[in-house]
Write a protein that holds these residues in place. Structure first.
Motif, mmCIF file in Angstrom:
data_model
loop_
_atom_site.group_PDB
_atom_site.id
_atom_site.type_symbol
_atom_site.label_atom_id
_atom_site.label_comp_id
_atom_site.label_asym_id
_atom_site.label_seq_id
_atom_site.Cartn_x
_atom_site.Cartn_y
_atom_site.Cartn_z
ATOM 1 N N VAL A 102 1.251 6.864 -4.965
ATOM 2 C CA VAL A 102 0.040 6.572 -4.212
ATOM 3 C C VAL A 102 -0.286 5.178 -4.259
ATOM 4 O O VAL A 102 -0.495 4.557 -5.178
ATOM 5 N N THR A 103 -0.932 3.939 -3.845
ATOM 6 C CA THR A 103 -1.100 2.685 -3.895
ATOM 7 C C THR A 103 -3.023 2.866 -3.975
ATOM 8 O O THR A 103 -3.078 3.095 -3.295
ATOM 9 N N ALA A 109 -9.978 3.203 2.654
ATOM 10 C CA ALA A 109 -10.808 4.669 2.750
ATOM 11 C C ALA A 109 -9.915 5.798 2.526
ATOM 12 O O ALA A 109 -10.246 7.165 2.268
ATOM 13 N N ARG A 110 -8.429 5.895 3.051
ATOM 14 C CA ARG A 110 -7.274 6.941 2.697
ATOM 15 C C ARG A 110 -7.009 7.003 0.842
ATOM 16 O O ARG A 110 -6.040 7.861 1.225
ATOM 17 N N THR A 111 -7.509 5.830 0.238
ATOM 18 C CA THR A 111 -7.062 6.242 -0.906
ATOM 19 C C THR A 111 -7.477 7.509 -1.762
ATOM 20 O O THR A 111 -6.936 7.969 -1.744
ATOM 21 N N ASN A 222 -9.925 17.748 2.672
ATOM 22 C CA ASN A 222 -11.630 16.323 3.222
ATOM 23 C C ASN A 222 -12.697 17.441 2.204
ATOM 24 O O ASN A 222 -13.378 16.158 1.713
ATOM 25 N N PHE A 223 -12.666 18.336 2.133
ATOM 26 C CA PHE A 223 -14.026 18.343 1.205
ATOM 27 C C PHE A 223 -14.051 18.152 -0.304
ATOM 28 O O PHE A 223 -15.449 17.874 -0.448
ATOM 29 N N ILE A 224 -13.470 18.317 -0.896
ATOM 30 C CA ILE A 224 -12.870 17.474 -1.645
ATOM 31 C C ILE A 224 -13.528 16.384 -2.069
ATOM 32 O O ILE A 224 -14.513 15.318 -3.369
ATOM 33 N N ALA A 225 -12.773 15.173 -1.374
ATOM 34 C CA ALA A 225 -12.883 13.809 -0.846
ATOM 35 C C ALA A 225 -14.476 13.402 -0.517
ATOM 36 O O ALA A 225 -15.128 13.086 -0.711
#
Length: 259
Positions: A102-103, A109-111, A222-225
């Motif tokens: 992962v970069t 926002a995608r990180t 999505n819930f965790i993020a």
């Protein structure tokens, strides 16, 4: 832990009835790997009933092996428990490898979802597989009891994993302190473990949902993020800029008396 291999039994020979009269060696029937059978039996029973509720005799019966063979391969019960996690250590390596891929850019926002997906996806895949189902349940149900056996496994296998993910989350959320991010990791872990073990969702959804359904993985991510972003929000730019400016004292100009 290096396992010894017991000496092979001698094959029994019987006289053949063919015209040559030469002895015919009866082939030994194929047997499953008894060491692996013990490991899988222990994994299943520990996951279903808990470490302390399971005896070595029950493990031997589940594996279909003599009682003494369990101790021969693994020693005491706590060593057998530890061997299960050593056997599955590649699943932790996979989660670390996914994280390394992962970069991590705090401005992207995608990180954050990518970090969470690297953390959850391998575990959800294990839970949905035939071979990894009981291991995933064992991790979720047994490791969070305050026992010496669980603490040894957590320190040896899962603490390094947690440290790596907390560090990555801290880079992705630089405005938060590391201690705050550590709390966020714990909350995220709680959501994942509950999803792995809960069956009540089937009743609460009136039969529409299936326990540990891998199809809801994106929703879990999505819930965790979303929870992390809400709990650890970025400071508002205006408030940050205002706080950075020095305060000015308003001067009062004295009014001149009218003539």
């Amino acid at each position: 832990m290096n396992a010894r291999t017991p000496p092979a039994r001698k094959r029994s020979a019987s006289r053949g009835s063919g015209t040559s009269g030469a002895p015919t060696v009866a082939p030994e029937p194929a047997r499953p790997d008894r060491r692996q059978a013990i490991l899988l039996a222990a994994e299943k029973l520990f996951a279903q009933h808990g470490y302390h509720a399971v005896t070595i005799r029950q493990i031997a019966e589940e594996a279909g092996v003599p009682l003494a063979l369990v101790g021969y391969y693994f020693g005491p019960k706590h060593e057998l428990f530890h061997a299960i996690f050593e056997h599955w250590s590649h699943s932790i390596e996979e989660r670390l490898a996914r994280l390394a891929a992962v970069t991590i850019d705090p401005d992207d926002a995608r990180t954050l979802p990518r970090i969470i997906e690297a953390f959850t996806a391998p575990v959800l895949a294990l839970r949905a597989s035939t071979e990894g189902e009981y291991y995933a349940l064992l991790v979720a149900r047994e490791l969070y009891h305050a026992t010496e056996e669980a603490d040894r496994v957590l320190r040896g296998y899962f603490d390094p994993l947690a440290e790596a993910y907390i560090d990555a989350l801290h880079v992705a959320l630089p405005h938060a302190t590391r201690s705050q991010v550590a709390w966020g990791y714990q909350f995220a872990l709680g959501a994942l473990l509950h999803h792995l073990t809960d069956s009540r969702i089937e009743r609460l959804s009136r039969g529409e949902n299936t326990r540990a359904d891998p199809a809801v993985a994106p929703m879990l991510v999505n819930f965790i993020a979303g929870g992390l972003r809400a709990a650890l929000p970025k400071p508002k730019a205006a408030a940050k800029a205002a706080a950075a400016k020095p305060s000015r004292t308003k001067k009062t100009i004295p009014r001149r008396p009218q003539p």
